[in-house]
Design an enzyme around this catalytic site. Structure first.
Site, PDB file in Angstrom:
ATOM      1  N   ASN A   1       0.908  -1.276   0.032  1.00 13.57           N
ATOM      2  CA  ASN A   1      -0.031   0.046  -0.134  1.00 13.57           C
ATOM      3  C   ASN A   1       0.715   1.400  -0.051  1.00 13.57           C
ATOM      4  O   ASN A   1       2.038   1.180  -0.079  1.00 13.57           O
ATOM      5  CB  ASN A   1      -0.867  -0.027   1.210  1.00 13.57           C
ATOM      6  CG  ASN A   1      -0.089  -0.002   2.615  1.00 13.57           C
ATOM      7  OD1 ASN A   1       0.484   0.868   2.879  1.00 13.57           O
ATOM      8  ND2 ASN A   1      -0.056  -1.173   3.136  1.00 13.57           N
TER       9      ASN A   1
ATOM     10  N   ASP B   1      -4.771  -6.674   4.773  1.00 17.67           N
ATOM     11  CA  ASP B   1      -5.554  -7.480   5.412  1.00 17.67           C
ATOM     12  C   ASP B   1      -5.802  -9.131   4.690  1.00 17.67           C
ATOM     13  O   ASP B   1      -6.283  -9.704   5.269  1.00 17.67           O
ATOM     14  CB  ASP B   1      -7.096  -6.845   5.294  1.00 17.67           C
ATOM     15  CG  ASP B   1      -7.128  -5.754   6.022  1.00 17.67           C
ATOM     16  OD1 ASP B   1      -6.635  -5.665   7.079  1.00 17.67           O
ATOM     17  OD2 ASP B   1      -7.918  -4.715   5.534  1.00 17.67           O
TER      18      ASP B   1
ATOM     19  N   ASP C   1      -5.740 -10.053  12.304  1.00 19.64           N
ATOM     20  CA  ASP C   1      -5.973  -8.606  12.753  1.00 19.64           C
ATOM     21  C   ASP C   1      -5.004  -8.618  14.377  1.00 19.64           C
ATOM     22  O   ASP C   1      -5.565  -8.737  15.086  1.00 19.64           O
ATOM     23  CB  ASP C   1      -7.502  -8.417  13.075  1.00 19.64           C
ATOM     24  CG  ASP C   1      -7.701  -7.081  13.382  1.00 19.64           C
ATOM     25  OD1 ASP C   1      -6.750  -6.233  13.673  1.00 19.64           O
ATOM     26  OD2 ASP C   1      -8.858  -6.396  12.921  1.00 19.64           O
ATOM     27  N   ILE C   2      -4.011  -7.993  14.002  1.00 20.45           N
ATOM     28  CA  ILE C   2      -2.908  -7.999  15.048  1.00 20.45           C
ATOM     29  C   ILE C   2      -3.551  -7.214  16.388  1.00 20.45           C
ATOM     30  O   ILE C   2      -3.622  -7.705  17.500  1.00 20.45           O
ATOM     31  CB  ILE C   2      -1.699  -7.334  14.577  1.00 20.45           C
ATOM     32  CG1 ILE C   2      -1.170  -8.225  13.219  1.00 20.45           C
ATOM     33  CG2 ILE C   2      -0.711  -7.255  15.698  1.00 20.45           C
ATOM     34  CD1 ILE C   2      -0.041  -7.361  12.452  1.00 20.45           C
TER      35      ILE C   2
ATOM     36  N   PHE D   1      -5.394   3.085  14.023  1.00 25.04           N
ATOM     37  CA  PHE D   1      -5.574   4.226  13.030  1.00 25.04           C
ATOM     38  C   PHE D   1      -6.434   3.693  11.803  1.00 25.04           C
ATOM     39  O   PHE D   1      -6.406   2.381  11.629  1.00 25.04           O
ATOM     40  CB  PHE D   1      -4.126   4.578  12.588  1.00 25.04           C
ATOM     41  CG  PHE D   1      -3.262   5.288  13.659  1.00 25.04           C
ATOM     42  CD1 PHE D   1      -2.683   4.676  14.662  1.00 25.04           C
ATOM     43  CD2 PHE D   1      -3.114   6.722  13.539  1.00 25.04           C
ATOM     44  CE1 PHE D   1      -1.973   5.291  15.454  1.00 25.04           C
ATOM     45  CE2 PHE D   1      -2.215   7.451  14.316  1.00 25.04           C
ATOM     46  CZ  PHE D   1      -1.810   6.571  15.565  1.00 25.04           C
TER      47      PHE D   1
ATOM     48  N   LYS E   1     -14.600   0.363  14.190  1.00 28.93           N
ATOM     49  CA  LYS E   1     -13.344  -0.318  14.254  1.00 28.93           C
ATOM     50  C   LYS E   1     -12.909   0.033  15.714  1.00 28.93           C
ATOM     51  O   LYS E   1     -12.331  -0.896  16.441  1.00 28.93           O
ATOM     52  CB  LYS E   1     -12.159   0.055  13.245  1.00 28.93           C
ATOM     53  CG  LYS E   1     -12.546  -0.310  12.131  1.00 28.93           C
ATOM     54  CD  LYS E   1     -11.540   0.105  11.100  1.00 28.93           C
ATOM     55  CE  LYS E   1     -11.930  -0.424   9.449  1.00 28.93           C
ATOM     56  NZ  LYS E   1     -11.231   0.125   8.458  1.00 28.93           N
TER      57      LYS E   1
HETATM   58  O1  C5P Z   1      -7.053  -2.156   8.158  1.00 31.84           O
HETATM   59  P1  C5P Z   1      -8.023  -1.629   9.276  1.00 31.84           P
HETATM   60  O2  C5P Z   1      -8.547  -0.129   8.748  1.00 31.84           O
HETATM   61  O3  C5P Z   1      -9.027  -2.540  10.045  1.00 31.84           O
HETATM   62  O4  C5P Z   1      -6.866  -0.820  10.236  1.00 31.84           O
HETATM   63  C1  C5P Z   1      -7.301  -0.345  11.660  1.00 31.84           C
HETATM   64  C2  C5P Z   1      -6.286  -0.464  12.492  1.00 31.84           C
HETATM   65  O5  C5P Z   1      -6.050  -2.091  12.805  1.00 31.84           O
HETATM   66  C3  C5P Z   1      -4.814  -0.007  12.291  1.00 31.84           C
HETATM   67  O6  C5P Z   1      -4.347   0.417  13.576  1.00 31.84           O
HETATM   68  C4  C5P Z   1      -3.889  -1.280  11.770  1.00 31.84           C
HETATM   69  O7  C5P Z   1      -2.772  -0.953  12.189  1.00 31.84           O
HETATM   70  C5  C5P Z   1      -4.816  -2.299  12.443  1.00 31.84           C
HETATM   71  N1  C5P Z   1      -4.697  -3.852  12.028  1.00 31.84           N
HETATM   72  C6  C5P Z   1      -4.068  -4.697  12.536  1.00 31.84           C
HETATM   73  N2  C5P Z   1      -4.097  -6.046  11.682  1.00 31.84           N
HETATM   74  C7  C5P Z   1      -4.394  -6.110  10.499  1.00 31.84           C
HETATM   75  C8  C5P Z   1      -4.806  -4.859   9.957  1.00 31.84           C
HETATM   76  C9  C5P Z   1      -5.095  -3.557  10.627  1.00 31.84           C
HETATM   77  O8  C5P Z   1      -3.418  -4.719  13.763  1.00 31.84           O
HETATM   78  N3  C5P Z   1      -4.464  -7.238  10.056  1.00 31.84           N
END
Ligand code: C5P
Length: 420
Positions: free
Chosen positions: A230, A299, A327-328, A344, A359
């Protein structure tokens, strides 16, 4: 009397104030007053160009020392012969023009200010002042990065109406803000002059707080040469990390393919994929108090990576199979143990603001920072951002378009209220 007063009074520090040719030179007068009122011994070095804005007598009267401009001026011998540049505590360049910043980055020494910069071992703090087009020019950006990499602290310019009539980022930081940054730095400086970014009795509003920041954008390999990624550069995360460092925090950054330069004093762990980022975050999470998850994490990842070699044109990629990454930040929520977790949400269009709020709740975060990625003037590949800070049970905080550094400062203000 010796220039350096360490030994007589530890709170009285020696400061070299370099003033260059910008209209913001008038603000250097206020800055000098703030520094001398705090008891510091300040020597002013002016460039020729700065004299067009403020005369040397003003600085001379307020600093109590002659001002030297020309390095061939015989007076420079008497004024500076006893100055041990190596022992000064801070060399502050305020205002710093694009020209002086360029020369500092290039190591040129065609005036006394520049040769002093090369000679000093003092902490260098630079307060840029210029037109917004100049500030955003790639040459200036690279010069700033070079100076940061060499350990200089850049006190970012603010945004607003510029002297040339334009609106934008480039106005020198206000004297009070610069003074505050000097104060924070000096509070950290042990008289032994050990590395101020070392792990030694740091002070500041986040002293003792361990901050973990993720930055950049992950890369998910397709084959051995291609990947899905990205547009995140990592700049917002780096600004957050530096803002936390400046407030006295102990900072670790997990950097996913960041094009930014490393910041002295911050532990940086470089990663490439979402999986690597997850491993690094999990291992650092237990020993952090605040997690700022600014990285743009993919994702999805490719399920069957061709690790050896390259998919050829004639091979079909129509069935490239993607599988979700974990989703970490959401997975960390159950073992939060009082840690503050900040996410974020970069969403397309203002109308998606509510997606960010969802979120915040779905991922069990303490705070989320929303920004609109449909705008070309903020966010990706821009030095500016416009954000809304959301937290459960609190009013939203809107930060109008400003520098990413300023956004980072406003976010850190909220971090402070969360951990209070
Ligand atoms: O991608 P998304 O909009 O859901 O991201 C929102 C938050 O979740 C961000 O802080 C991003 O770093 C975190 N995130 C994550 N693991 C993922 C996707 C996003 O921790 N696989």
């Amino acid at each position: 009397m010796a220039f350096i007063s360490i030994g007589m009074n530890n709170s009285r520090k020696s400061i070299i104030l370099g003033v260059t040719g910008s209209i913001a030179a008038y603000k250097a007068v206020d800055l000098l007053r703030l520094l001398t009122s705090a008891g510091h011994d300040v020597r002013v070095l002016q460039t020729e160009a700065s004299l067009r804005f403020v005369g040397e007598l003003t600085f001379q009267a307020l600093s109590g020392h002659p001002v030297v401009i020309d390095q061939f001026d015989p007076r420079s011998e008497s004024v500076f012969s006893h100055i041990d540049l190596a022992s000064a505590d801070i060399m502050l360049v305020a205002p710093a023009t694009a020209g002086t910043i360029g020369k500092m980055a290039a190591g040129l020494a065609d005036n006394l200010l520049l040769s002093s910069y090369l000679a000093t071992k003092a902490k260098v703090m630079i307060c840029p002042a210029m037109n917004q087009q100049m500030w955003n020019h790639p040459a200036v950006r690279e010069n700033i990065d070079t100076l940061k990499r060499r350990g200089a602290l850049i006190i970012e310019p603010g945004s607003g109406e510029l002297a040339c009539g334009d609106e934008g980022v480039g106005r020198m930081a206000e004297p009070r803000e610069i003074f505050e940054r000097v104060r924070q730095h000096l509070a950290d400086v042990p008289t032994s002059k050990a590395d101020v970014h070392g792990d030694i009795n740091r002070s500041g509003s986040l002293a003792g707080v361990r901050v973990l920041v993720t930055a950049g954008g992950t890369r998910e390999p397709i084959d051995s040469v291609r990947y899905i990624t990205n547009r995140s550069s990592g700049r917002m995360g780096m600004e957050l990390a530096e803002a936390a460092l400046d407030r006295g925090a102990r900072v670790t950054i997990v950097a996913a393919n960041c094009s930014t330069t490393r910041i002295p004093g911050i532990t940086q762990i470089d990663v490439e994929t979402a999986e690597e980022l997850e491993t690094a975050v999990e291992s650092e999470y237990e020993s952090c108090d605040v997690l700022l998850m600014a990285a743009a994490v993919s994702d999805y990842k490719v399920s069957d990576i061709m690790t050896m070699g390259k998919i050829e044109r004639e091979e079909s990629v129509s069935n490239l199979k993607l599988v979700p990454t974990s989703d970490i930040v959401a997975n960390l929520k159950n073992n939060g143990n009082g840690r503050v977790r900040i996410g974020f949400a970069a969403e397309h269009g203002e109308e998606n603001r509510e997606r960010a709020r969802r979120k915040l709740l779905d991922k069990g975060l303490d705070m989320i920072v929303f920004n609109d990625i449909s705008r070309a003037d903020i966010g990706f590949e821009s030095s500016d951002n416009e954000i809304t800070i959301m937290a459960p049970g609190r009013d939203d905080i809107f930060v109008e378009k400003t520098t990413k550094r300023e956004c980072a400062e406003r976010i850190m203000d909220q971090v402070e209220t969360l951990i209070a």
